[in-house]
Write a protein that holds these residues in place. Sequence first.
Motif, PDB file in Angstrom:
ATOM      1  N   ARG B  90     -29.473 -26.515  20.932  1.00 30.56           N
ATOM      2  CA  ARG B  90     -29.565 -25.680  22.130  1.00 30.56           C
ATOM      3  C   ARG B  90     -28.321 -25.798  22.995  1.00 30.56           C
ATOM      4  O   ARG B  90     -28.205 -25.108  23.987  1.00 30.56           O
ATOM      5  CB  ARG B  90     -30.810 -26.053  22.931  1.00 30.56           C
ATOM      6  N   GLU B  91     -27.428 -26.719  22.643  1.00 30.29           N
ATOM      7  CA  GLU B  91     -26.224 -26.874  23.448  1.00 30.29           C
ATOM      8  C   GLU B  91     -24.998 -26.438  22.660  1.00 30.29           C
ATOM      9  O   GLU B  91     -23.926 -26.989  22.815  1.00 30.29           O
ATOM     10  CB  GLU B  91     -26.088 -28.321  23.902  1.00 30.29           C
ATOM     11  N   THR B  93     -21.754 -24.438  21.493  1.00 31.02           N
ATOM     12  CA  THR B  93     -20.661 -23.963  22.342  1.00 31.02           C
ATOM     13  C   THR B  93     -20.761 -22.463  22.599  1.00 31.02           C
ATOM     14  O   THR B  93     -20.471 -21.999  23.693  1.00 31.02           O
ATOM     15  CB  THR B  93     -19.322 -24.294  21.676  1.00 31.02           C
ATOM     16  N   ILE B  96     -23.027 -21.751  25.458  1.00 30.00           N
ATOM     17  CA  ILE B  96     -22.427 -22.135  26.727  1.00 30.00           C
ATOM     18  C   ILE B  96     -21.387 -21.093  27.150  1.00 30.00           C
ATOM     19  O   ILE B  96     -21.354 -20.656  28.294  1.00 30.00           O
ATOM     20  CB  ILE B  96     -21.771 -23.526  26.615  1.00 30.00           C
ATOM     21  N   LEU B  97     -20.556 -20.674  26.161  1.00 33.68           N
ATOM     22  CA  LEU B  97     -19.529 -19.667  26.452  1.00 33.68           C
ATOM     23  C   LEU B  97     -20.178 -18.395  26.973  1.00 33.68           C
ATOM     24  O   LEU B  97     -19.752 -17.842  27.987  1.00 33.68           O
ATOM     25  CB  LEU B  97     -18.731 -19.351  25.177  1.00 33.68           C
ATOM     26  N   SER B 100     -21.711 -18.844  30.511  1.00 30.10           N
ATOM     27  CA  SER B 100     -20.712 -18.988  31.586  1.00 30.10           C
ATOM     28  C   SER B 100     -20.023 -17.667  31.837  1.00 30.10           C
ATOM     29  O   SER B 100     -19.720 -17.336  32.979  1.00 30.10           O
ATOM     30  CB  SER B 100     -19.666 -20.048  31.282  1.00 30.10           C
ATOM     31  N   ALA B 103     -22.328 -15.630  33.921  1.00 28.02           N
ATOM     32  CA  ALA B 103     -22.341 -16.098  35.308  1.00 28.02           C
ATOM     33  C   ALA B 103     -21.086 -15.646  36.029  1.00 28.02           C
ATOM     34  O   ALA B 103     -21.128 -15.202  37.186  1.00 28.02           O
ATOM     35  CB  ALA B 103     -22.453 -17.615  35.350  1.00 28.02           C
ATOM     36  N   THR B 104     -19.934 -15.723  35.318  1.00 25.69           N
ATOM     37  CA  THR B 104     -18.668 -15.351  35.958  1.00 25.69           C
ATOM     38  C   THR B 104     -18.636 -13.865  36.267  1.00 25.69           C
ATOM     39  O   THR B 104     -18.208 -13.459  37.354  1.00 25.69           O
ATOM     40  CB  THR B 104     -17.506 -15.716  35.031  1.00 25.69           C
ATOM     41  N   ILE B 107     -20.605 -13.248  39.309  1.00 22.70           N
ATOM     42  CA  ILE B 107     -19.918 -13.663  40.539  1.00 22.70           C
ATOM     43  C   ILE B 107     -18.821 -12.661  40.902  1.00 22.70           C
ATOM     44  O   ILE B 107     -18.681 -12.243  42.053  1.00 22.70           O
ATOM     45  CB  ILE B 107     -19.323 -15.080  40.357  1.00 22.70           C
ATOM     46  N   LEU B 134     -15.361 -14.654  68.151  1.00 23.15           N
ATOM     47  CA  LEU B 134     -14.502 -15.053  67.030  1.00 23.15           C
ATOM     48  C   LEU B 134     -13.046 -15.083  67.465  1.00 23.15           C
ATOM     49  O   LEU B 134     -12.306 -16.022  67.195  1.00 23.15           O
ATOM     50  CB  LEU B 134     -14.648 -14.047  65.887  1.00 23.15           C
TER      51      LEU B 134
END
Lengths: 406, 231
Positions: B90-91, B93, B96-97, B100, B103-104, B107, B134
Amino acid sequence: MTASLHADGTLPASQSSPMSFSGQGREFLRLLITGSLFQIPTFGFYRFWLTTKLRRHLWANTQIEGEAFEYTGTAKELLIGFLIALAVLVPLYVAYAILGVILEEQYAFASVPLVVIMYVLAHFGSYRARKYRASRTMFRGIRFWMKGSGWPYAFRAVLWDLSTVLTLGLALPWAMASLERYRMCNTYFGNVQGDIAGTGWSLFKRGWWVWALGLVGLICFALLAFVLSKLSVGRGERALQVIPFLLILVGLALLPLAMAIFTRWHIDGLRFGDVTAASGFRAGTYYGLFFKLIFSSIGFLVAFGLVGGLLGFLFATVFKGVMTAPECFSWTSVSAGLLVAIGYLIALLGLGVLQRYFLGRGLWAAIVSSTAITNLQSIDAAVAAGEPAGVLGEGLADALDFNVGI
Amino acid sequence: MADAVFYDGESARRRTVSVNVAASALGIHEGPERVASWPVAEVRQREAPNGVVRLMRRGASSLARLDVTDAELQAAIRMSCRHLGDSDRRERTGRILFWSAAATVSILLCVFLLLPILAERLTPLIPISYERRLGTAVDNQVRTIFSGKICEKPRGLSALKVLTARLQNAQNPQVDVDVAVLDSKVPNAIALPGGSIYSRLFWTRRNPSMRSPEFWPMKWVMSLIATGSAR
């Protein structure tokens, strides 16, 4: 590997068992470089997996009499810890920003003391991170674990930091001893409580001369600065600018010495029930690693600069003709920008690799292989206890960039 | 049957055991007594030094471990336990790639798409009083950093007043800008939030880079101020 052990697992009374580190430098470097490269396409998210792999390697190759430690933490835990830390820190940062505007309106720079919150939080996080690491460390099928809370620790750490600053560093040995006592007395191996035998006084006796040397250096430079500032302008002013640089140099020269003294004091004082430790760690080893790090970093940067300059030159000559065409201009500039960004990342990651290789692995291996454990057989009676600790501390330490080791 | 070391996860005692590799399970015996029996499908390998195979039983909450150093026994275990390395599945690469990258992208979309939209919608809603606050906060800092370097001589100020009045008449008479001049080597100007009255514009009087036509009014300001507040 088990040749020195008796069939029933007992050892003769108060026998000294040397610790050893069996990891290959090449293997660690492979993990480190591939992991660092994976950080580029994953935008840094891979670092949780990298850290976990490095820790697994270090723990598994650390042995006492051929019996290896084991790291049972996972990368997913670190990721979750980071997310929790974000959930704590983001509202804090927003509140900080609002409060900052309100305070700055009254008086310029009134919001600067709010940084103190982050500083206290960093101490809290470092204790919690140690708690996490201890409870993911296993030896002979038994977990290490920690009691104690991060807040009283952070409170002590802040008070000790304050007194260290006020006494110009004289209180540092007592500060380190007190904090180490809090950490170690709250650390357990199964049902066996840890302790530290060293005191602030014993640490002071070992290292007072380093402190004195540093203080003398500081006073000398302060006098020099005073004299130079009285001199006529021009040359004196230029010499004055060199002094902070020299001060940093003196600090860097004394730092490995101080760290080596602390490490020996720390390991010599380690206790788990009747188990004691003794360290033969020498300052020379520390200096060696330090110089290796500095010179390899310089070498890396020079090589990187040469390669980067060459690539830049090639890029410029190849695209010289294209640059004049208006429609291609944006694409070449975008790709050039991307190349520069990647180059910058590679330089940073390269320096990180060197730092972790020499100061992370190198120091770990040197400390482990200079340590001997006595009365190891007394932990045969240890019984499993304790639970795995939460991950908030690791996340906080990561998010606040508060260095708590590998 | 070969020797191995077993840690039961309950005590730190080191137990020398014999391991019996069968088709369905690893039988772990200490002398005549059977200590444990691990189904082969549940045996997993853990990180260990070279030459040692460290095994655990998946899902078991205890920290029981079996350290095997005997090469023959290691080979036999590898033959029968097919899922030794499964915990890492489950981990991988690739996973994970992928996540991520996802997610990027999320964002980046937030920053470059959502935030501008949000800013556009919210800007008219922000009350002028908050903008003023301000502006005052930053103004305090600028005045502390550049204290003594802000032009306050009456001749310079009056020249500046004439100038800003002309500039404002030439542009938008609604906007009332408060202008101050700083003595600084850095060619720069700071416009602060705060609506009409509390806006402050700082710039240097030694700015060589204002050659283009849109800077001409400013250049003119410079010359005016230079004569007005000669230090």
